[in-house]
Motif scaffolding. Structure first.
Motif, PDB file in Angstrom:
ATOM      1  N   MET A  11       3.699   4.794  -7.023  1.00 26.44           N
ATOM      2  CA  MET A  11       3.883   5.245  -5.651  1.00 26.44           C
ATOM      3  C   MET A  11       4.453   6.662  -5.575  1.00 26.44           C
ATOM      4  O   MET A  11       4.788   7.135  -4.500  1.00 26.44           O
ATOM      5  CB  MET A  11       4.824   4.278  -4.896  1.00 26.44           C
ATOM      6  CG  MET A  11       4.276   2.882  -4.766  1.00 26.44           C
ATOM      7  SD  MET A  11       2.836   2.862  -3.673  1.00 26.44           S
ATOM      8  CE  MET A  11       2.321   1.154  -3.871  1.00 26.44           C
ATOM      9  N   THR A  35       1.680  -2.475  -6.211  1.00 29.82           N
ATOM     10  CA  THR A  35       0.509  -3.252  -5.853  1.00 29.82           C
ATOM     11  C   THR A  35       0.156  -4.200  -6.990  1.00 29.82           C
ATOM     12  O   THR A  35       0.475  -3.950  -8.155  1.00 29.82           O
ATOM     13  CB  THR A  35      -0.698  -2.348  -5.580  1.00 29.82           C
ATOM     14  OG1 THR A  35      -1.114  -1.733  -6.804  1.00 29.82           O
ATOM     15  CG2 THR A  35      -0.350  -1.262  -4.566  1.00 29.82           C
ATOM     16  N   THR A  57       0.803  -1.224   0.000  1.00 25.79           N
ATOM     17  CA  THR A  57       0.000   0.000   0.000  1.00 25.79           C
ATOM     18  C   THR A  57       0.833   1.270   0.000  1.00 25.79           C
ATOM     19  O   THR A  57       0.308   2.343  -0.291  1.00 25.79           O
ATOM     20  CB  THR A  57      -0.945   0.046   1.225  1.00 25.79           C
ATOM     21  OG1 THR A  57      -0.166   0.002   2.427  1.00 25.79           O
ATOM     22  CG2 THR A  57      -1.933  -1.121   1.207  1.00 25.79           C
ATOM     23  N   THR A  58       2.128   1.160   0.319  1.00 25.22           N
ATOM     24  CA  THR A  58       2.978   2.349   0.414  1.00 25.22           C
ATOM     25  C   THR A  58       4.324   2.109  -0.257  1.00 25.22           C
ATOM     26  O   THR A  58       4.707   0.966  -0.535  1.00 25.22           O
ATOM     27  CB  THR A  58       3.241   2.726   1.881  1.00 25.22           C
ATOM     28  OG1 THR A  58       4.039   1.691   2.495  1.00 25.22           O
ATOM     29  CG2 THR A  58       1.941   2.897   2.656  1.00 25.22           C
ATOM     30  N   ALA A  59       5.051   3.214  -0.475  1.00 29.35           N
ATOM     31  CA  ALA A  59       6.405   3.101  -1.018  1.00 29.35           C
ATOM     32  C   ALA A  59       7.309   2.321  -0.072  1.00 29.35           C
ATOM     33  O   ALA A  59       8.188   1.575  -0.508  1.00 29.35           O
ATOM     34  CB  ALA A  59       6.979   4.502  -1.263  1.00 29.35           C
ATOM     35  N   THR A  60       7.084   2.481   1.233  1.00 33.04           N
ATOM     36  CA  THR A  60       7.871   1.730   2.217  1.00 33.04           C
ATOM     37  C   THR A  60       7.642   0.239   2.068  1.00 33.04           C
ATOM     38  O   THR A  60       8.586  -0.561   2.190  1.00 33.04           O
ATOM     39  CB  THR A  60       7.518   2.181   3.646  1.00 33.04           C
ATOM     40  OG1 THR A  60       7.818   3.566   3.794  1.00 33.04           O
ATOM     41  CG2 THR A  60       8.304   1.382   4.677  1.00 33.04           C
ATOM     42  N   ASP A  61       6.411  -0.167   1.805  1.00 32.08           N
ATOM     43  CA  ASP A  61       6.118  -1.583   1.560  1.00 32.08           C
ATOM     44  C   ASP A  61       6.943  -2.093   0.386  1.00 32.08           C
ATOM     45  O   ASP A  61       7.478  -3.216   0.423  1.00 32.08           O
ATOM     46  CB  ASP A  61       4.628  -1.790   1.250  1.00 32.08           C
ATOM     47  CG  ASP A  61       3.734  -1.633   2.463  1.00 32.08           C
ATOM     48  OD1 ASP A  61       4.230  -1.755   3.595  1.00 32.08           O
ATOM     49  OD2 ASP A  61       2.531  -1.390   2.266  1.00 32.08           O
TER      50      ASP A  61
END
Length: 306
Positions: A299, A110, A88-92
């Motif tokens: 992202m 994603t 869901t995030t750039a960190t993911d």
């Protein structure tokens, strides 16, 4: 950096992940590189844990490599694209790539973004995924727009897992005399052993994919006209229509309905949806290969080098 010799695309969902290995293509267009191999692994939703999903991803990659008579030794010459559920995030994206082996280049997004890239070959458009889970996603003007897909516990409307959950609720209501107890609800209860305690025991450890296994039974009874099954499917189709309308409102000219429930639910959709629905040009794995070739990951950050 060494020249890229191979591309691997991964489409990772809640039930399984699929890998595709292609040779480098001079034109740089998806599908142009020779198909060398494909493989399948277990769930690749990052919410299950990065160690587990990388085991499944590598199982799928190993299957593709075996077909091509190659080994993991090619990783240093390979660009990897990951389209995974749960991101869901750039960190993911960053932590998922960091948890795996090193490739010449790696890009993650994603599963919805990868599917959208594949469906429209990178152009503007939207996809509505309805499989074990569900998620809408539009790629418009270089920006990604997510609609839904926030997980089985709170969302995932019109998915196989939610259909299964609603079927169990209806069956328990029927058993308790709170609603009609039809051939369908009786079949659901029988599936679990016949008593609510059997359902509770099962639900204690069940995952979304387990709920999703009830979808074929639901669709079969709905086709036979069972009023409870029909109601469940009609509500799912209505929910799906809301997502299609929102994606079109965002600016997507066309929308591809994809996932394991897409064909089953399409006949139940409202007539107006035909004007916005389109057939995907490529699948989500080809979208992941576009990611491997450097397509934006949606992202709003630079792609991550491993």
């Amino acid at each position: 950096m060494k020249p890229i010799m191979f591309y691997i695309g991964i489409d990772g969902g809640g039930t399984k992940c699929r890998a595709r290995l292609r040779a480098e293509a001079p034109s740089g267009l998806t599908g142009d590189g020779a198909l060398l191999g494909e493989g399948v692994g277990g769930s690749a939703n990052i919410r299950l844990g990065l160690d587990l999903i990388w085991t499944h991803i590598l199982d799928a990659i190993d299957g593709a490599l075996a077909q091509a008579h190659l080994t993991r030794a090619i990783f240093s010459d390979t660009s990897l694209g990951l389209g995974l559920a749960g991101i869901t995030t750039a960190t993911d994206c960053e932590r998922t790539i960091a948890a795996g082996p090193r490739f010449a280049f790696a890009n993650a997004a994603t599963d919805a973004h990868a599917a959208c890239l594949g469906a429209f070959s990178g152009r503007d458009g939207a996809i509505m995924i309805t499989g074990t889970g569900s998620a809408g996603y539009a790629w418009v003007g270089g920006r990604g727009h997510a609609v839904g897909g926030w997980g089985f516990e709170v969302n995932d409307d019109a998915s196989a897992a939610v259909l299964g959950r609603e079927a169990i609720r209806a069956a328990l209501h029927g058993f308790d005399g709170l609603a009609p107890h039809t051939a369908f609800t009786r079949a659901v209860m029988a599936h679990f052993g016949g008593h609510p305690s059997d359902v509770v025991k099962w639900a204690t450890v069940a995952r979304p994919g387990d709920y999703g296994t009830l979808a074929p039974m639901i669709m079969s009874h709905a086709a036979d006209g069972d009023l409870i099954a029909v109601g469940i499917v009609e509500r799912a189709a209505q929910d799906l229509g809301k997502y299609l309308a929102r994606l079109n409102e965002i600016g997507a000219p066309k929308i591809c309905l994809v996932g394991g429930m897409a064909d089953a639910l399409t006949p139940w959709l409202a007539p107006w949806t035909r004007s916005v629905l389109a057939v995907p040009e490529h699948d989500a794995i080809e979208g992941a290969i576009l990611l491997a070739q450097g397509a934006p990951n949606g992202m709003d950050v630079e792609t991550v080098m491993s």
